[in-house]
Design an enzyme around this catalytic site. Structure first.
Site, PDB file in Angstrom:
ATOM      1  N   SER A 234       0.849  -1.198   0.000  1.00  0.00           N
ATOM      2  CA  SER A 234       0.000   0.000   0.000  1.00  0.00           C
ATOM      3  C   SER A 234       0.875   1.235   0.000  1.00  0.00           C
ATOM      4  O   SER A 234       1.966   1.245   0.574  1.00  0.00           O
ATOM      5  CB  SER A 234      -0.931   0.021   1.220  1.00  0.00           C
ATOM      6  OG  SER A 234      -0.197   0.116   2.417  1.00  0.00           O
ATOM      7  N   CYS A 235       0.391   2.272  -0.672  1.00  0.00           N
ATOM      8  CA  CYS A 235       1.054   3.568  -0.701  1.00  0.00           C
ATOM      9  C   CYS A 235       0.016   4.631  -0.349  1.00  0.00           C
ATOM     10  O   CYS A 235      -1.180   4.331  -0.295  1.00  0.00           O
ATOM     11  CB  CYS A 235       1.667   3.842  -2.073  1.00  0.00           C
ATOM     12  SG  CYS A 235       0.462   3.917  -3.421  1.00  0.00           S
TER      13      CYS A 235
END
Length: 697
Positions: free
Chosen positions: A212-213
Site C-alpha cells: 500500500s502507498c
C-alpha cells in the site's frame, strides 16, 4: 465499449514538447483527434490539476499522467514514446515511455482499475522492452491490449485458484474474508503449516504480502506485481493483497492460514493486520517492494524457517499512517504517534473552541462566571435572569468548555492508540485526564500518552495461554497499563511536569515588547512551513493547548497563529490573480479556491502550489507568515476561538488590527512569491501561459 487504445492514440518518437505540460497537452490533442474529447483544453487542465497534486513519473523511465474529466466521452489510453525523454518527476530521471489515461468524470472505479492493470504491466521488463523496440503503432496497440483491458463483470464461476495473487474476487468469498477478519484473533494461526513442514515435503512454502502507498494506486500495484514475480523466481508461492483505491481485494483466510511469513511493503497502516497473527513478519516501504522484491522474498523465506524471527502480534490492528512500527526508527515512531494524537485531538479543539466563542457571541463575555450554574439549574421553561440569550449563551459556552476538557485526554489517548492500537486507548485517556487533574496539562498529556502506549505495547507482548488471549486486549492490557502508567504519572512524573507547565505559563504571561514579537515571528513562520504538516501542527497545538480565557497572553498567541496560518492560501491566491503568467492553468484554478480556504483558516489550500514548486513557494510563505505573526503580537490582538478564520471575527478583540496583520502578511508573501518566480528561473520550469493542445493535435 470501444477499444481502449487505437493506432491513432499512439505516438512513436514524435516531437511532443520538451516539458511534461507540453507532452500532456499533446496527448490530450490526440484524444480529441480520435473523437473522444469535445474540449482538449479542458482535458489538459484536468490532467494538469491531477499532476499538480503529485508527480506521475515512475522508476525506469516511465510516466502515467491520468485524470477523470467531463471532457472525455469514454475511457481512453494514449501512449507516447518520447525522443528526447521528458522529466515527469521521477527521482531516477526523465521518462521516455508515457501513458495517459483519460476517463469520464463518472468512471472512478473503471479509471482506477485501468491504472492498476497498467502499473502491474509496467513492472515487467519484457513489456517495457517490447514498447521501446516496437516498430509500428499497431504493434504497440497489440502489446498494450494484451495487458490492459476494460473491467468486466466478475464471473461467479471463477475459481480462486485462477487468481495469481490469491485475492478473493467473488462477492461471497470477499464477505467471508471480511467476516474472518473481524473474528477472534486467537484462531488465526490454527492449522498453519510450519516452515519445517514445508521443508519436509508436506507442501510448498507459502508467503503472503500486503502492499500500500498513500494514494493507493500505482506504487501499490507495481509492488504487488514485483513481489509475485520475485516469488516465482525463488520457487515459492507469494500471494499479495494490494490495499489500494480499487478496493475489494482481500486475501482468502485459507491462504493466510497456509502461509508461513508475511511481507508488509507499505507506506501507510495495514488494514486488519490481526489476520496475519503468528506469521513471521518482514517490513519495508512500498518502494522497496518494487526495487528490492527479490531481497524481501529471500528475507521472508529465511524468517519462515527461523523460529526466533519476529512475528505479527495477536493484537495487531493498525490503521494509522506510516510503515509498520517494527520497521521504523524510534524517532519516526514517536513522531507518528504524536501526529496521530494531534489529528484526533483537533476536532475536540475546533468543536469546543467554536462553541465557547458562540457562547460569548450570544451571552456576552461575562457568561464564564455563571454558565455551569445556569446550565445545571435552569431550562427553557425556567430561564435565568437575562432571558433566553443568557440561557443559550451559557449552554453553548458550557458544552464547549466540557468538549475542550477532552483535549488533553484525547491527545494522550490517541498517542497511546498509535503505539499499542485499541488496547492503548483506555490507558491513554485515563492518564491524559490524570495529567489535567494534577496540573501537568499539555506536556503531561504528551508524555503520558507515550508512556501509556509503551506500557500497553509491552504488556501485549507477554506470552499467555491460548484461553487467555481473548481477554488480553479488552481486560488485561487496559487494566494493567492504566494502573502502571497513571501510577507513574501521579507518583513520579506529575509534579515535575506540572512545575514546568506552570513556569511556561508564567513566561507566556510575561511576554511583551520585542519578546512577544519574536515569538510571533517564530510561530508565524512555523505555521507556513509545511501547511498542515508536523511543523504547522506543532505551532497550532502550542497555541490551542495553552489557550486560557483568563490569560490574555495565550489569546494573543492564538490570534497570531490563526492569522499566520491563513496567509499561504491567501497569498498564493493573490499572486496567481495578479501574475497569472507565472502559474500553470491548474494552479490558477487552485488559486480561485484558495481564497475561501485561506479565509477559513485551512492552510492546506496552499499545498498544490508548494508541492509543485517548493523552493520558490515555501520561503516566501514563511516570510509572509512571520510578518503577520509579528504584527499581530505587536498589536495585542486577542482570539478566544481556535479555528474558523474570518467566520469567528466576533471572537477577536481588535478585529481591525487582526485584519491589518493578515493583509500585510498576505501582500508580503504574495510579492515575495511573484518575485521568486519571476527572477529565479529553473531549468526544469514547466509553466506555460497557454494550453497548446489544439496545436499539438
Amino acid at each position: 465499449m470501444s477499444q481502449l487504445i487505437t493506432s491513432g492514440l499512439v505516438s512513436l518518437d514524435e516531437p511532443l514538447g520538451t516539458s511534461k505540460d507540453e507532452v500532456i497537452a499533446s496527448l490530450a490533442g490526440l484524444v480529441a483527434a480520435a473523437g473522444r474529447s469535445d474540449d482538449p483544453a479542458g482535458l489538459t487542465q484536468d490532467a494538469y490539476a491531477r499532476e499538480s497534486k503529485s508527480a506521475t513519473g515512475m522508476p525506469g523511465g516511465l510516466a502515467i499522467p491520468h485524470c477523470r474529466s467531463e471532457h472525455v466521452s469514454e475511457s481512453t489510453l494514449v501512449f507516447a514514446r518520447l525522443a528526447p525523454a521528458v522529466d515527469f518527476g521521477a527521482k531516477d530521471g526523465p521518462a521516455d515511455l508515457v501513458f495517459m489515461i483519460a476517463a469520464p468524470a463518472a468512471g472512478d472505479q473503471e479509471h482506477m482499475k485501468l491504472l492498476t492493470q497498467l502499473a502491474r504491466a509496467l513492472v515487467r521488463k519484457d513489456f517495457t522492452d517490447s514498447l521501446r523496440s516496437a516498430t509500428s503503432r499497431d504493434e504497440v496497440v497489440r502489446l498494450v491490449s494484451e495487458v490492459v483491458k476494460p473491467p468486466a463483470a466478475p464471473s461467479a464461476a471463477a475459481a480462486p485458484a485462477a487468481q495469481p495473487t490469491g485475492v478473493t474476487a467473488a462477492a461471497g468469498t470477499g464477505a467471508a474474508a471480511a467476516a474472518a477478519g473481524g473474528g477472534a484473533t486467537s484462531t488465526v494461526t490454527e492449522d498453519r503449516p510450519t516452515a519445517a513442514s514445508a521443508d519436509h515435503g508436506e507442501g510448498p512454502l507459502s508467503i503472503v504480502a500486503v502492499t500500500s502507498c498513500p494514494t493507493g494506486i500505482a506504487h501499490t500495484y507495481m509492488a504487488a506485481e514485483a513481489l509475485e514475480h520475485a516469488g516465482k523466481k525463488a520457487g515459492v508461492e507469494v500471494h499479495v493483497e494490494p490495499q489500494g483505491s480499487v478496493g475489494a481485494e482481500t486475501l482468502d483466510p485459507a491462504v493466510i492460514r497456509a502461509a508461513s511469513a508475511v511481507i508488509f511493503a507499505t507506506d501507510v497502516g495495514v488494514r486488519d493486520k490481526h489476520r496475519f497473527a503468528g506469521l513471521a513478519e518482514i517490513n519495508s516501504g512500498v518502494k522497496a517492494g518494487i526495487h528490492e522484491a527479490d531481497s524481501l522474498v529471500a528475507r521472508a523465506i529465511a524468517a519462515a524457517k527461523d523460529p526466533s524471527a519476529p512475528r505479527v502480534a495477536a493484537t495487531a490492528d493498525s490503521g494509522e499512517p506510516g510503515p509498520s512500527a517494527a520497521s521504523q526508527h524510534i524517532g519516526v515512531r514517536i513522531r507518528t504517534a504524536l501526529l496521530t494524537g494531534v489529528s484526533y485531538m483537533i476536532p475536540f479543539v475546533a468543536a469546543g473552541g467554536l462553541l465557547i466563542a458562540l457562547g460569548f457571541l450570544v451571552g456576552g463575555y461575562k457568561i464564564t462566571a455563571t454558565a455551569e450554574k445556569v446550565v445545571l439549574g435552569n431550562s427553557l421553561w425556567d430561564l435565568p435572569a437575562g432571558g433566553l440569550s443568557q440561557y443559550l449563551g451559557a449552554l453553548l459556552f458550557q458544552v464547549g468548555a466540557w468538549a475542550f476538557a477532552f483535549l488533553v485526554p484525547a491527545l494522550a489517548g490517541y498517542i497511546a492508540y498509535a503505539i499499542a492500537d485499541r488496547p492503548g486507548i483506555a490507558p491513554g485517556f485515563v492518564i491524559g485526564f490524570v495529567a489535567g487533574q494534577i496540573g501537568a496539562g499539555f506536556l503531561g498529556g504528551l508524555i503520558g500518552g507515550l508512556l501509556a502506549g509503551a506500557v500497553a505495547l509491552w504488556i501485549s507482548r507477554f506470552k499467555v495461554p491460548a484461553f487467555a488471549r481473548g481477554l488480553m486486549p479488552v481486560v488485561v492490557i487496559p487494566l494493567f497499563a492504566t494502573v502502571i502508567s497513571s501510577g507513574l504519572m501521579i507518583l513520579v512524573l506529575g509534579r515535575p511536569i506540572a512545575a514546568l507547565t506552570k513556569a511556561l505559563t508564567t513566561w507566556l504571561s510575561g511576554l511583551s515588547g520585542s519578546s512577544a514579537i519574536i515569538l510571533g515571528i517564530i510561530l508565524g513562520a512555523m505555521m507556513c512551513f509545511d501547511m498542515g504538516g508536523p511543523v504547522n501542527k506543532a505551532a497550532y497545538v502550542f497555541a490551542t493547548t495553552g489557550l486560557n480565557l483568563q490569560n490574555p497572553a495565550t489569546l494573543k498567541i492564538m490570534a497570531a497563529v490563526m492569522a499566520a496560518g491563513m496567509v499561504p492560501p491567501l497569498a498564493l491566491a493573490l499572486a496567481s490573480a495578479v501574475a497569472p503568467g507565472l502559474f500553470t492553468p491548474a494552479e490558477r484554478e487552485n488559486g480561485k479556491a484558495a481564497w475561501l480556504l485561506g479565509a477559513s483558516f485551512i492552510s492546506e489550500g496552499a499545498i498544490p502550489f508548494a508541492a509543485a514548486d517548493p523552493l520558490r513557494v515555501i520561503p516566501p510563505m514563511m516570510l509572509g507568515g512571520a510578518v503577520t505573526g509579528a504584527v499581530s503580537m505587536a498589536s495585542g490582538v486577542q482570539l478566544s476561538a481556535p479555528h474558523g478564520g474570518i467566520f469567528v471575527l466576533f471572537a477577536i478583540t481588535g478585529v481591525l488590527l487582526f485584519l491589518l496583520s493578515l493583509v500585510v502578511g498576505t501582500v508580503v508573501g504574495s510579492a515575495a512569491v511573484v518575485a521568486a518566480k519571476r527572477y529565479w528561473h529553473r531549468d526544469t520550469d514547466t509553466r506555460k501561459e497557454a494550453v497548446a493542445a489544439p496545436a499539438a493535435a
